[in-house]
Structure formats: structure tokens, C-alpha cells
Design an enzyme around this catalytic site. Structure first.
Site, PDB file in Angstrom:
ATOM      1  N   HIS A   1      50.067  31.145 -19.534  1.00  0.00           N
ATOM      2  CA  HIS A   1      49.718  30.763 -20.897  1.00  0.00           C
ATOM      3  C   HIS A   1      48.601  31.686 -21.387  1.00  0.00           C
ATOM      4  CE1 HIS A   1      47.948  28.194 -24.076  1.00  0.00           C
ATOM      5  NE2 HIS A   1      49.096  27.547 -24.092  1.00  0.00           N
TER       6      HIS A   1
ATOM      7  N   ASP B 158      44.813  27.322 -13.347  1.00  0.00           N
ATOM      8  CA  ASP B 158      45.064  26.621 -14.611  1.00  0.00           C
ATOM      9  C   ASP B 158      46.016  25.473 -14.292  1.00  0.00           C
ATOM     10  OD1 ASP B 158      46.245  25.694 -16.921  1.00  0.00           O
ATOM     11  OD2 ASP B 158      46.625  27.676 -17.785  1.00  0.00           O
TER      12      ASP B 158
ATOM     13  N   GLN C 157      49.456  22.060 -16.735  1.00  0.00           N
ATOM     14  CA  GLN C 157      50.799  21.467 -16.628  1.00  0.00           C
ATOM     15  C   GLN C 157      51.046  20.853 -15.255  1.00  0.00           C
ATOM     16  OE1 GLN C 157      52.701  21.088 -19.193  1.00  0.00           O
ATOM     17  NE2 GLN C 157      51.822  22.556 -20.632  1.00  0.00           N
TER      18      GLN C 157
ATOM     19  N   LYS D 155      47.237  16.232 -22.357  1.00  0.00           N
ATOM     20  CA  LYS D 155      48.566  16.404 -21.766  1.00  0.00           C
ATOM     21  C   LYS D 155      48.838  15.353 -20.699  1.00  0.00           C
ATOM     22  CE  LYS D 155      48.469  21.436 -22.385  1.00  0.00           C
ATOM     23  NZ  LYS D 155      49.339  21.661 -23.534  1.00  0.00           N
TER      24      LYS D 155
ATOM     25  N   CYS E  83      52.954  30.190 -26.395  1.00  0.00           N
ATOM     26  CA  CYS E  83      51.718  30.864 -25.969  1.00  0.00           C
ATOM     27  C   CYS E  83      51.916  31.543 -24.618  1.00  0.00           C
ATOM     28  CB  CYS E  83      50.539  29.884 -25.903  1.00  0.00           C
ATOM     29  SG  CYS E  83      50.177  29.120 -27.463  1.00  0.00           S
TER      30      CYS E  83
HETATM   31  N1  7TS Z   1      47.468  26.401 -19.769  1.00  0.00           N
HETATM   32  C1  7TS Z   1      48.732  25.945 -19.793  1.00  0.00           C
HETATM   33  C2  7TS Z   1      49.623  26.180 -18.603  1.00  0.00           C
HETATM   34  C3  7TS Z   1      49.177  25.239 -20.896  1.00  0.00           C
HETATM   35  O1  7TS Z   1      50.417  24.768 -20.916  1.00  0.00           O
HETATM   36  C4  7TS Z   1      48.305  25.036 -22.000  1.00  0.00           C
HETATM   37  C5  7TS Z   1      48.759  24.378 -23.261  1.00  0.00           C
HETATM   38  C6  7TS Z   1      47.004  25.515 -21.892  1.00  0.00           C
HETATM   39  C7  7TS Z   1      46.627  26.204 -20.774  1.00  0.00           C
HETATM   40  C8  7TS Z   1      45.991  25.299 -22.969  1.00  0.00           C
HETATM   41  O2  7TS Z   1      45.633  23.952 -23.019  1.00  0.00           O
HETATM   42  P1  7TS Z   1      44.658  23.433 -24.164  1.00  0.00           P
HETATM   43  O3  7TS Z   1      44.682  21.956 -24.006  1.00  0.00           O
HETATM   44  O4  7TS Z   1      43.333  24.016 -23.883  1.00  0.00           O
HETATM   45  O5  7TS Z   1      45.233  23.909 -25.451  1.00  0.00           O
HETATM   46  N2  7TS Z   1      50.130  24.427 -23.481  1.00  0.00           N
HETATM   47  C9  7TS Z   1      50.775  24.129 -24.611  1.00  0.00           C
HETATM   48  C10 7TS Z   1      52.161  24.192 -24.715  1.00  0.00           C
HETATM   49  O6  7TS Z   1      52.925  24.500 -23.798  1.00  0.00           O
HETATM   50  N3  7TS Z   1      52.516  23.856 -25.970  1.00  0.00           N
HETATM   51  O7  7TS Z   1      51.411  23.579 -26.665  1.00  0.00           O
HETATM   52  C11 7TS Z   1      50.313  23.749 -25.832  1.00  0.00           C
END
Ligand code: 7TS
Length: 412
Positions: free
Chosen positions: A126, A204, A207, A230, A370
């Protein structure tokens, strides 16, 4: 206490947002990799906090401030236990995964990475786990290296001896891919890195933490970041776990109230960890909501959550295959997948798929997720992505496939 059986239909009943119609039909929510819906337990915790306990933390002498502080620090302890952190002081509350990774890139990276050093990332990641390190490389003159992925979205680790050298200062990879659903062999990678270098290993877990058992101590990584929204928690809250010694060695990320010990004209000293990294009034309600989400999720067996999502992925892949003309990305072996099914349909742009699905009440995501390096790897600008959580059912998959049938009719 023995875990609660995962009966998705019963679990669903606890999520108010899932019980609504959109465009005149019942909602099917399949955009869980982007963010999940919230159970009553979390909504009630937020409501109760604001109605009863709301105050600033760590400074007040009064009853409400004590309650707010207890709730905030109690949430930290819950999060620590949830990810196997040996010490709650190793858990820093952040805005989410993105902020946790940026914190490390600034507070650790700026002082510890220099020209000639190498940073190992993966093309699977990501942007949150790419761009902060790219910025760090630009600031310091370090070089970027990448773990490539195979046709099924799995890391290619054959040439790890070339990728990890004595110059490698940092390895930052994701536990589970948001664009492909690959569950990565993080533990094996960490062991291999440790055998070759003393690089810092950052994971990271955005997920992963919501969907499968995570034990940061067993993983032997140095830092692990994830987001609350999430995993049934509120937006704007997440956590960064890092070894205490690492947190103690790092300079602060942001300066302000809460993070200092003594402030003098020419400089200041810092509060102990984790407070050193929590400048300003934190997202107290968010932490309380995240704590409630952890408590609620902890009622289930996390292996069962993953198995449930994998079963839905398998069912979806089977039904998409029947539909024909659909390319599903990611691993073919179910054990290597999470509840993410990314796909393209011949002759139809993913955005058109998502738009028509929306008109049928089915919420999915379309785009590059992303993860533009993933899209480049497979030569597609975008995919459509259905992503499951513990409240999704086979009926949801049927509704998805039915709506895709409509897409097929419209686009021939
Ligand atoms: N890393 C991964 C693997 C992610 O899926 C996401 C967000 C992030 C980092 C960033 O997370 P945040 O909460 O700081 O924004 N992924 C997604 C997605 O797959 N669709 O919208 C956000």
C-alpha cells in the site's frame, strides 16, 4: 472463556449500518478492506464515553479526567494484549497505519538512515508503506530495493541474499496485501532478514490485525502498525507497536503538550514512552472505541474469522469462475489468501462495475487501491475488489454475483 461461535447471520444483527436499503434494495457491504462497519458494542462505548466520562487525559485532578485517563490507558492495555505486545507502554496511539509508519520514518529514519544505506520494500505494498520510506530515502540519500511478486501476488524471496545485505537498514513490508489478499509469510521473511543483517523490520498490519491472529513478540519484528477503523473501531485511531528500546532511542515525532517532561527556554526533555509520541490531546474517544472493538472481536476465535473469510473468498472465486470472463488476482491456494477478492471483467472498466453494483445495493471498491505498483505489475490500471469481514455471508456473495450478471448484460 471459550470463544463465541462465528455465526455471521447473528453477528450481522449487531451492526446497525448493515440493516439499511440503498437505492431501494438491501445493502450488501463488501468494502471491508477500506473500512469496516461498527457493532453496537462500539457505538455504545463511544456514546457512553461522551455522555458520561468526557474529559482530557493525564492532566486533570478531577473525577472525569481520572475516568477518561483510565478508559484511555485501559484501551491501550487491551490493544497490547490483542497483538501480543509484552508491555502496554510499547503501544503508541496514532491516527492509523499511515501515521504509525510516518512516525517511524521521521523519528527513527531521519537519524538512523544515511547515504549508501538500503531500504527494502515490496511492490505489493500500500502507498502508506511505500511513500513515507521513499520520502526518507530522498531526505537521506538511501537507496530503495523491492521484493517482487509472482503471477499469483506472492513475494519472490529466491534472491533475498541479494536484496538483504549489510547495507540494508530497514525492511518494511505488509502482513496481508490489501489489493490482492495475499497473506504473506512474514515470519519466514523476518527470520531470513535476521540471519543476514541487523536491519529494522517494520510490518504494516492494516489488513492482518482485523482478520487473523497476530503476535508481535512471536513474529520478532521491531515495529507493527495498524488501524482501528478496519477492525470495527472508529476512524482516526490506530496503533503503532514498537520495541520499548526502539521507542526509547527515537527522537519525538511531534512536539507539544503531553509529550514533555520539563520544558525550559533552550530545550525540553521528554515524557516516558509511549507518551513521548502522543503530542497534544489524543483521540481519547477513538481509543475508547478501539478498546471496545478489541473486546468485542476478542470474543471470537481469530482463526475462525480468517477461515470464515477464506471460505467466502473460495465461494466467490468459484461463482466468478462460473460467470466467466473474469480474472481474479492473488494466490490460488486458499491458505495464502485473506477475505479480499480483486478481479477484472473482460471489456468492462472496474469503475463501471462498481457503479452498476452500487445501483444494485452492492458496495465494493474499484481503483488502484493505493497499490499502484501492484497494478503496474499486472498491467491493469485498476481492479474491482470485494472484501469480506466476519459479518458477511454466502448470500452477500450471491448478491455480488447476481449484480455482476447485470454488468455482463449491460456490457455484453
Ligand atoms: N496499509 C494497508 C495494507 C492498507 O490496506 C491500508 C488502507 C493502509 C495501510 C492505510 O491505512 P489508513 O487507515 O492509515 O488509511 N487500505 C485501504 C484500502 O484498501 N482501501 O481503502 C483503504
Amino acid at each position: 472463556m471459550s470463544p463465541r461461535a462465528l455465526d455471521a447471520a447473528a453477528v450481522r444483527a449487531e451492526f446497525p449500518a448493515l440493516h439499511q436499503e440503498v437505492h431501494g434494495v438491501p445493502l450488501v457491504y463488501l468494502d471491508n478492506a477500506a473500512t469496516t462497519q461498527k457493532p453496537v458494542a462500539v457505538l455504545d462505548a463511544l456514546d457512553a464515553y461522551y455522555r458520561r466520562d468526557n474529559a482530557n487525559v493525564h492532566r486533570g485532578i478531577h473525577e472525569l479526567s481520572r475516568r477518561a485517563t483510565d478508559a484511555y490507558e485501559g484501551a491501550r492495555a487491551k490493544v497490547a494484549a490483542w497483538i501480543g505486545a509484552p508491555d502496554a507502554a510499547e503501544v503508541v496511539f496514532t491516527r492509523g497505519t499511515t501515521e504509525g509508519l510516518n512516525l517511524l520514518a521521521w523519528a527513527w529514519g531521519t537519524a538512523r538512515v544515511s547515504e549508501g544505506d538500503e531500504i527494502l520494500l515490496s511492490v505489493q505494498d500500500h502507498h502508506s508503506n511505500l511513500v513515507p520510506w521513499q520520502l526518507l530515502a530522498r531526505r537521506t540519500g538511501a537507496a530503495l530495493r523491492y521484493v517482487e511478486i509472482d503471477d499469483e501476488g506472492r513475494w519472490i524471496l529466491d534472491d533475498l541474499h541479494e536484496l538483504v545485505t549489510e547495507r540494508t537498514r530497514l525492511v518494511a513490508v505488509s502482513h496481508v496485501s490489501n489489493a490482492l489478499g495475499t497473506v504473506n509469510p512474514v515470519s519466514a521473511l523476518i527470520d531470513a532478514v535476521r540471519a543476514r543483517s541487523d536491519a529494522l523490520v517494520v510490518v504494516d498490519g492494516a489488513q492482518a490485525v482485523p482478520h487473523l491472529p497476530v503476535d508481535v513478540a512471536a513474529l520478532d519484528c521491531d515495529a507493527y502498525a495498524f488501524s482501528g477503523h478496519k477492525m470495527c473501531g472508529p476512524t482516526g485511531i490506530g496503533a503503532l507497536w514498537a520495541r520499548r528500546s526502539l521507542l526509547e532511542d527515537m527522537e519525538p515525532f511531534q512536539g507539544g503538550g503531553e509529550m514533555i517532561s520539563v520544558v525550559e527556554r533552550e530545550g525540553s526533555t521528554w515524557a516516558s514512552v509511549p507518551h513521548k509520541f502522543e503530542a497534544g490531546t489524543p483521540n481519547i474517544a477513538g481509543a475508547v472505541g478501539l478498546g471496545a472493538a478489541v473486546s468485542w472481536l476478542a470474543g471470537f476465535d481469530r482463526n475462525e474469522i480468517l477461515a470464515h473469510e477464506q471460505a467466502l473468498s473460495a465461494y466467490a472465486m468459484e461463482r466468478l469462475d462460473e460467470l466467466g470472463g473474469i480474472r481474479v488476482f492473488g494466490p490460488t491456494r486458499l491458505e495464502e489468501r485473506s477475505g479480499v477478492v480483486s478481479f477484472t471483467m473482460e471489456g468492462t472498466h472496474p469503475h463501471d462495475i462498481a457503479t452498476i453494483l452500487d445501483s444494485r445495493g452492492v458496495a465494493i471498491r474499484a481503483g488502484h487501491h493505493c497499490a499502484q505498483l501492484v497494478m503496474q505489475r499486472y498491467g491493469t490500471p485498476a481492479t474491482a475488489r470485494a472484501s469480506f469481514y466476519l459479518y458477511n455471508t454466502r448470500d452477500d456473495v450471491d448478491r455480488l454475483v447476481e449484480a455482476l450478471g447485470t454488468v455482463r448484460e449491460i456490457f455484453g
